[in-house]
Scaffold this active site. Structure first.
Site, PDB file in Angstrom:
ATOM      1  N   ASP A  37       0.855  -1.190   0.000  1.00  0.00           N
ATOM      2  CA  ASP A  37       0.000   0.000   0.000  1.00  0.00           C
ATOM      3  C   ASP A  37       0.886   1.233   0.000  1.00  0.00           C
ATOM      4  O   ASP A  37       2.054   1.179  -0.401  1.00  0.00           O
ATOM      5  CB  ASP A  37      -0.900  -0.027   1.266  1.00  0.00           C
ATOM      6  CG  ASP A  37      -2.212   0.736   1.070  1.00  0.00           C
ATOM      7  OD1 ASP A  37      -2.175   1.976   1.083  1.00  0.00           O
ATOM      8  OD2 ASP A  37      -3.251   0.074   0.900  1.00  0.00           O
TER       9      ASP A  37
ATOM     10  N   HIS B  26      -3.699   6.323   3.735  1.00  0.00           N
ATOM     11  CA  HIS B  26      -4.481   5.171   3.279  1.00  0.00           C
ATOM     12  C   HIS B  26      -3.882   3.873   3.825  1.00  0.00           C
ATOM     13  O   HIS B  26      -4.600   3.004   4.344  1.00  0.00           O
ATOM     14  CB  HIS B  26      -4.509   5.182   1.746  1.00  0.00           C
ATOM     15  CG  HIS B  26      -5.318   4.111   1.110  1.00  0.00           C
ATOM     16  ND1 HIS B  26      -4.789   2.873   0.794  1.00  0.00           N
ATOM     17  CD2 HIS B  26      -6.606   4.085   0.701  1.00  0.00           C
ATOM     18  CE1 HIS B  26      -5.728   2.139   0.211  1.00  0.00           C
ATOM     19  NE2 HIS B  26      -6.837   2.845   0.152  1.00  0.00           N
TER      20      HIS B  26
ATOM     21  N   SER C  28     -11.295  -0.432  -0.656  1.00  0.00           N
ATOM     22  CA  SER C  28     -10.030  -0.437   0.090  1.00  0.00           C
ATOM     23  C   SER C  28     -10.247  -0.759   1.556  1.00  0.00           C
ATOM     24  O   SER C  28      -9.371  -1.318   2.217  1.00  0.00           O
ATOM     25  CB  SER C  28      -9.359   0.942   0.029  1.00  0.00           C
ATOM     26  OG  SER C  28      -8.719   1.144  -1.183  1.00  0.00           O
TER      27      SER C  28
END
Ligand SMILES: [Ca+2]
Ligand SMILES: [Ca+2]
Ligand SMILES: [Ca+2]
Ligand SMILES: [Ca+2]
Length: 445
Positions: A169, A226, A391
């Site tokens: 990620d 994120h 996600s």
């Protein structure tokens, strides 16, 4: 391994039984204990017993009792009560019968496993906001469309200790109070010596690697949000009275950063996947899955080959289905749409059980649904935030895989995938839109 010895002659056991029924019988409840030992529901620690000797018995006589079962005094508990260790593989019931037949012994009983019934005291759980972790009957808070993690925790299944997952990620604020305990450190790499100690091609990769910038720092600033969020859903520290709880309260996450400011390349994705696969084999890690909450671009044979190779090393590749509101059987979204057998592609649910309007789906290429909208998790710096997306759905599944793997060790990637898909709950909004026609349910993991 040393097994039980001829001390356990039938004669001795028979004489023990005679004593059990005799008036000289002293303490304990061997009737209950022996019955409960036959029921696996009553978990017990292997190769040990608690033994209470009769008061005032000479040490030599105690020793003759221990010798019957190959026992060793391991710990004095109180009074005449001791924890006694036994040879590996000892039949506890037989040992209890043998000890109860000895004049020095008041009683012997298993060292039962007791568990605190785990209810998350993490702020976002108790406040009603962490719906993705709730189940139909979870303590304090319920939502039938949650991952049911709260029900697994309630049964004592909250730890994925010993299991590793890769987070491919952005970077991750691994010093976050809800993440720092669950961050993997490479024990074979000495930090700061400028040497690639474990020979994997990366110098000083003690906390993973940053493939976007080709450096060892896997957290480069608050824009690494994120990755931080995804990590908290897999393995946010639970039960610490603060913030969130991941599906796994304890786990080790290996960070492969390849997105920077939200974007990355296929080349760096390939390097990240290969890095995790190599770590597993190089260091013999119990690494069972990678979380891949990213996608885009066209078909890449190179990336598919890297994913296939990770599958050959028994690593599941959990992929977000993507946020394009599309059927990705028809309009492929990679990597979720690759045909690799080890991919588990995940669509996103709202808290009312509807498929999120943004979520991709696909009856052959998307495997299951999981909570994705309004998901609270860890966020830079030392903070929490709610995000929406496939996600956020994928890491619920990655955490679930780690939890299943913890409690069912030694499974292949194919067996793990079968287990995850085989335990889903049939869900109208996922019917005809996913392989399983259902949503994640970790309550029995
Ligand atoms: Ca290295
Ligand atoms: Ca080094
Ligand atoms: Ca960096
Ligand atoms: Ca927490």
């Amino acid at each position: 391994m040393p097994r039980f010895t001829p001390r356990f002659s039938h004669t001795l056991i028979a004489s023990a039984l005679v004593v059990l029924s005799g008036a000289s019988w002293a303490g304990g409840r061997p009737d209950l204990v022996l019955a409960q030992l036959q029921d696996a529901q009553h978990e017990r620690l292997a190769d040990q017993l608690l033994v209470q000797f009769k008061p005032g018995v000479a040490a030599m006589l105690r020793q003759t009792a221990l010798d019957r079962v190959g026992g060793k005094l391991a710990q004095h508990l109180h009074g005449d009560l001791h924890r006694v260790t036994l040879p590996a593989g000892t039949d506890l019931a037989a040992a209890i019968r043998a000890l109860h037949g000895h004049a020095a012994v008041d009683f012997a009983e298993p060292n039962w496993v007791v568990r605190h019934t785990k209810v998350s005291d993490d702020t976002y759980y108790t406040s009603g906001q962490l719906w993705g972790m709730y189940g139909d009957t979870s303590p304090l808070q319920q939502n039938q469309y949650g991952s049911q993690a709260g029900e697994a925790w309630d049964k004592g299944h909250f730890s994925c200790k010993g299991v590793l997952v890769g987070i491919i990620d952005e970077g991750v604020q691994y010093t976050h109070p809800d993440l720092k305990a669950n961050h993997w450190t490479n024990p074979s790499e000495i930090d700061g010596n400028g040497v690639d100690d474990d020979g994997n091609g990366y110098v000083d990769d003690t906390h993973g690697w940053d493939f976007a910038n080709d450096d060892k720092s896997v957290y480069d600033g608050t824009f690494d949000s994120h990755g931080t969020h995804v990590s908290g859903t897999v393995g946010g520290k639970g039960g610490n009275g603060a913030g969130v709880a991941g599906v796994c309260w304890k786990v080790k996450m290996v960070h492969a950063k390849f997105l920077d400011h939200g974007t990355g390349s296929t080349a760096d994705a390939i390097l990240a996947v290969k890095y995790i696969t190599d770590l597993k084999t190089r260091h013999n890690l119990n690494l069972v899955a990678t979380n891949n909450s990213w996608g885009g671009g066209g078909y890449s044979q190179g990336l598919k080959d890297a994913i296939d190779d990770s599958g050959n090393k028994n690593i599941l590749f959990v992929a977000a289905a993507g946020n394009g509101s599309s059927n990705i059987d028809i309009t492929p979204h990679y990597p979720a749409s690759y045909t690799s057998a080890n991919i588990v592609a995940v669509a996103a649910l709202n808290s009312n059980g509807t498929l999120a309007s943004y979520s991709n789906w696909g009856p052959t290429s998307v495997d299951l649904c999981a909570p994705g909208s309004g998901i609270y998790s860890t966020y830079p710096t030392n903070s929490y935030a709610a995000l929406n997306g496939t996600s956020m759905a994928a890491p619920h599944v990655t955490g679930g895989i780690a939890l299943y793997a913890k409690n069912h060790p030694g499974l292949t990637a194919a067996q793990l995938k079968t287990a995850i898909l085989g335990t889903t709950t049939a869900t109208t909004s996922c019917n005809g839109k996913t392989v399983s026609n259902g949503r994640l349910n970790v309550s029995t993991f």
